[in-house]
Design an enzyme around this catalytic site. Structure first.
Site, mmCIF file in Angstrom:
data_model
loop_
_atom_site.group_PDB
_atom_site.id
_atom_site.type_symbol
_atom_site.label_atom_id
_atom_site.label_comp_id
_atom_site.label_asym_id
_atom_site.label_seq_id
_atom_site.Cartn_x
_atom_site.Cartn_y
_atom_site.Cartn_z
ATOM 1 N N GLU A 1 19.380 57.233 55.321
ATOM 2 C CA GLU A 1 18.293 58.150 54.961
ATOM 3 C C GLU A 1 18.602 59.509 55.580
ATOM 4 O O GLU A 1 18.655 59.639 56.806
ATOM 5 C CB GLU A 1 16.937 57.663 55.479
ATOM 6 C CG GLU A 1 15.812 58.552 54.956
ATOM 7 C CD GLU A 1 14.569 58.620 55.835
ATOM 8 O OE1 GLU A 1 13.516 59.031 55.335
ATOM 9 O OE2 GLU A 1 14.650 58.285 57.033
ATOM 10 N N ASP B 244 17.240 54.232 58.806
ATOM 11 C CA ASP B 244 16.179 55.225 58.943
ATOM 12 C C ASP B 244 16.699 56.485 59.646
ATOM 13 O O ASP B 244 17.412 56.391 60.653
ATOM 14 C CB ASP B 244 15.044 54.597 59.761
ATOM 15 C CG ASP B 244 13.768 55.417 59.749
ATOM 16 O OD1 ASP B 244 13.195 55.598 58.665
ATOM 17 O OD2 ASP B 244 13.349 55.878 60.835
HETATM 18 C C1 NOJ Z 1 11.502 57.809 57.821
HETATM 19 C C2 NOJ Z 1 10.655 56.772 57.188
HETATM 20 O O1 NOJ Z 1 10.947 56.700 55.825
HETATM 21 C C3 NOJ Z 1 9.214 57.139 57.466
HETATM 22 O O2 NOJ Z 1 8.319 56.330 56.755
HETATM 23 C C4 NOJ Z 1 8.992 57.039 58.939
HETATM 24 O O3 NOJ Z 1 7.679 57.466 59.265
HETATM 25 C C5 NOJ Z 1 10.001 57.881 59.715
HETATM 26 N N1 NOJ Z 1 11.333 57.740 59.215
HETATM 27 C C6 NOJ Z 1 10.029 57.490 61.160
HETATM 28 O O4 NOJ Z 1 10.656 56.243 61.286
#
Ligand code: NOJ
Ligand code: MG
Length: 570
Positions: free
Chosen positions: A306, A200
């Site tokens: 990500e 993440d």
């Molecule tokens: C990215 C995630 O994909 C999203 O859903 C989340 O709210 C944020 N990061 C915080 O973790």
């Protein structure tokens, strides 16, 4: 074919709350995923990535983790997880977890300790700062969910930083003890047999050490979301992130890279235990050593980052002298102009920007972004499917996209997503793309025995897996066919890529592996288009069309109907 599994494979993202409920609480669970594994294997994907399943107060639906080494009771138990993983592996599939290292929940014992006093040994595990001279926040950083990214703590007289909700305090990754504890978390899951992680907000993990103000964004307009008021120059994408990513990668590689065996259980472990008190590790002590034979069979462990960054910044996440993540997520197709020439340029630029050995990847949607069928329309969603599954690189599918699911309007009384509730009415909410998977035409679409936590798509009596699986012309059938073709043709899975000359609304390219060359021709518009095949492909004929019956090729010219995509082979 000798490529590692994650190069040739296709990843399928599951939002666990919405895949399959088995205990009648209207929320999907791990046993539900296990129940649907035959569907996934039959669809033809290779790996599943499951959004967070850890114990969580669910302020951000699991992206606020209160225990990195457990399973939230809503999703099941650790035993259910082990069972699921065995079932996944028994079908020859892989399983990736979602790792959320940038921030924990404010309920995590680490943060509870950290906020207890300024002298607490865990104080420096999070980002605490004194107020600015006027008593306000230490700088102008804005949360990605709107509002200041700093939360005042009355008891200890300091602010803490949170890139997302105040219930999601950011960890201090400059602290070696945090790094060691998080490595231990990764080992906990790798030792159980997990095949990798989606990490993440990888680019958020390190912030400039002296916390300078971010510059204002000259392009900011109201309605964009408050986070866009400033450019995240100092709060994200700092150079030190790459050493952090390299550390995670080295750890992952210690488990099964390139056919290495790893007979020494728990090898490759630095002195983590000397750096942090044992209490921090209690939760992550290994409860079930994975038998050595099965660990050896797992192969390379995959890290996906990500990262929402422009191309030149994104490429650094592949790593330099030290390897970074194998796949920095490439989200460009989500926002790209849906126009043949623009897409050709985008693809060419991405291919050209890849570092030596860097493997591409493509994404059409995820649990944060508008669904492809809503964004491009139903007809072009089929083109998008063919594009995703025939470009060079690892594709990630979002659950439900194989049904052509659209964004589902959520009645105001049912809205729970903090992204929506904190800045209402701007269309930033993510629940429309997180609705339950419609499995059949029975009660609650076979998702649950009770009313699900979010409404089903209104067209579920028609748009569901059981019904569409029987329809030769459904988008689900198209996805199956595309996935089967990828499996049958190394040219599609791992072959070389080059664009072909084309005009008008046609995007065309070739995929080549050894003696085999396939052509993909996509009509991104709503009128008939023509593609003149290159001389070497004069004998090529359509093997799959997004519109059913194959189109004609006459004297080297392929005629594409409106919204038609075609794969041709010799
Ligand atoms: C990215 C995630 O994909 C999203 O859903 C989340 O709210 C944020 N990061 C915080 O973790
Ligand atoms: Mg349930």
């Amino acid at each position: 074919m000798t490529a590692p599994w994650w190069r040739a494979g296709v990843i399928y993202q599951i939002y666990p709350r919405s895949f399959q409920d088995t205990d009648g609480d209207g929320i999907g669970d791990l046993k539900g995923i296990a129940r649907r594994l035959d569907y996934l294997a039959g669809l033809g994907i290779d790996a599943i990535w499951i959004s967070p399943i850890y114990p969580s107060p669910m302020a951000d639906f699991g992206y606020d983790v209160a225990d990195y080494c457990g399973v939230d009771p809503r999703f099941g138990t650790l035993a259910d997880f082990d069972e699921l993983l065995d079932q996944v592996h028994a079908r020859g599939l892989k399983l990736l977890l979602d790792f959320v290292p940038n921030h924990s929940s404010d309920q995590h014992p680490w943060f509870v300790e950290s906020r207890a006093s300024r002298l607490n040994p865990k104080r420096d595990w999070y980002l605490w700062r004194d107020p600015a001279p006027d008593g306000g926040p230490p700088n102008n950083w804005i949360s990605d969910f709107g509002g200041s990214a700093w939360e005042w703590d009355e008891a200890t007289g300091q602010y803490y930083y949170h890139a997302f909700l105040k219930q999601q305090p950011d960890l201090n990754w400059r602290n070696p003890a945090v790094q060691a504890a998080m490595h231990e978390v990764m080992r906990f899951w790798f030792d159980r047999g997990v095949d990798g992680f989606r990490i993440d907000v990888l680019w958020h993990m390190i912030k400039a050490a002296d916390f300078p103000d971010n510059p204002p964004n000259p392009d900011y307009r109201p309605g964009m979301g408050e986070m866009h008021r400033v450019l995240q120059l100092h709060s994200a994408d700092q150079p030190e992130i790459h050493a952090i990513a390299a550390g995670m990668r080295a750890l992952a590689d210690g488990y099964g890279a390139r056919g290495q065996d790893h007979v020494a259980f728990g090898r490759n472990r630095p002195n983590a235990k000397n750096m942090i008190d044992s209490k921090s590790l209690e939760h992550c002590s290994r409860k079930k050593p994975v038998p050595i034979f099965s660990r050896n069979a797992l192969g390379e462990r995959l890290l996906i980052g990500e990262i929402y960054l422009p191309l030149d910044r994104l490429m650094d996440y592949y790593g330099g002298a030290q390897a970074g993540v194998q796949l920095p997520f490439n989200f460009q197709l989500i926002d790209a102009p849906w126009q043949a020439r623009a897409l050709a340029t985008l693809i060419a630029n991405y291919e050209a920007a890849l570092p030596p050995g860097g493997w591409p990847n493509w994404v059409l949607g995820n649990h944060d972004r508008q669904r492809i069928a809503s964004k491009r329309g139903e007809a072009q969603a089929r083109i998008a499917a063919m594009l995703l599954l025939t470009l060079r690189g690892t594709p990630t599918l979002y659950y439900g996209d194989e049904l052509g699911l659209s964004d589902v309007p959520i009645p105001p009384a049912q809205l729970q997503d903090p992204r929506e509730l904190r800045e209402p009415g701007l269309g930033l909410g993510r629940e429309p793309v997180r609705t339950p998977m419609p499995w059949d035409a029975g009660a609650h679409a076979g998702f649950s025995t009770v009313s699900p936590w979010l409404p089903l798509n209104a067209d579920w009596p028609m748009r569901n897996v059981a019904g569409m699986a029987e329809e030769p012309a459904s988008i689900l059938t198209l996805y199956r066919q595309l996935l089967a073709l990828r499996r049958a043709h190394p040219a599609l899975a791992i072959g070389d890529f080059s664009l072909l000359d084309s005009e008008g609304d046609v995007l065309a390219y070739e995929r080549r592996y050894e003696a085999q060359a396939l052509i993909v021709a996509l009509n991104l518009g709503g009128s008939e288009q023509r593609l003149t095949l290159p001389p070497w492909a004069s004998g090529h004929r359509p093997i799959l069309s997004t519109r059913g019956e194959a189109p004609r090729v006459e004297s080297h010219v392929l005629r594409l109907r409106a919204d038609e995509g075609v794969i041709l082979a010799a």
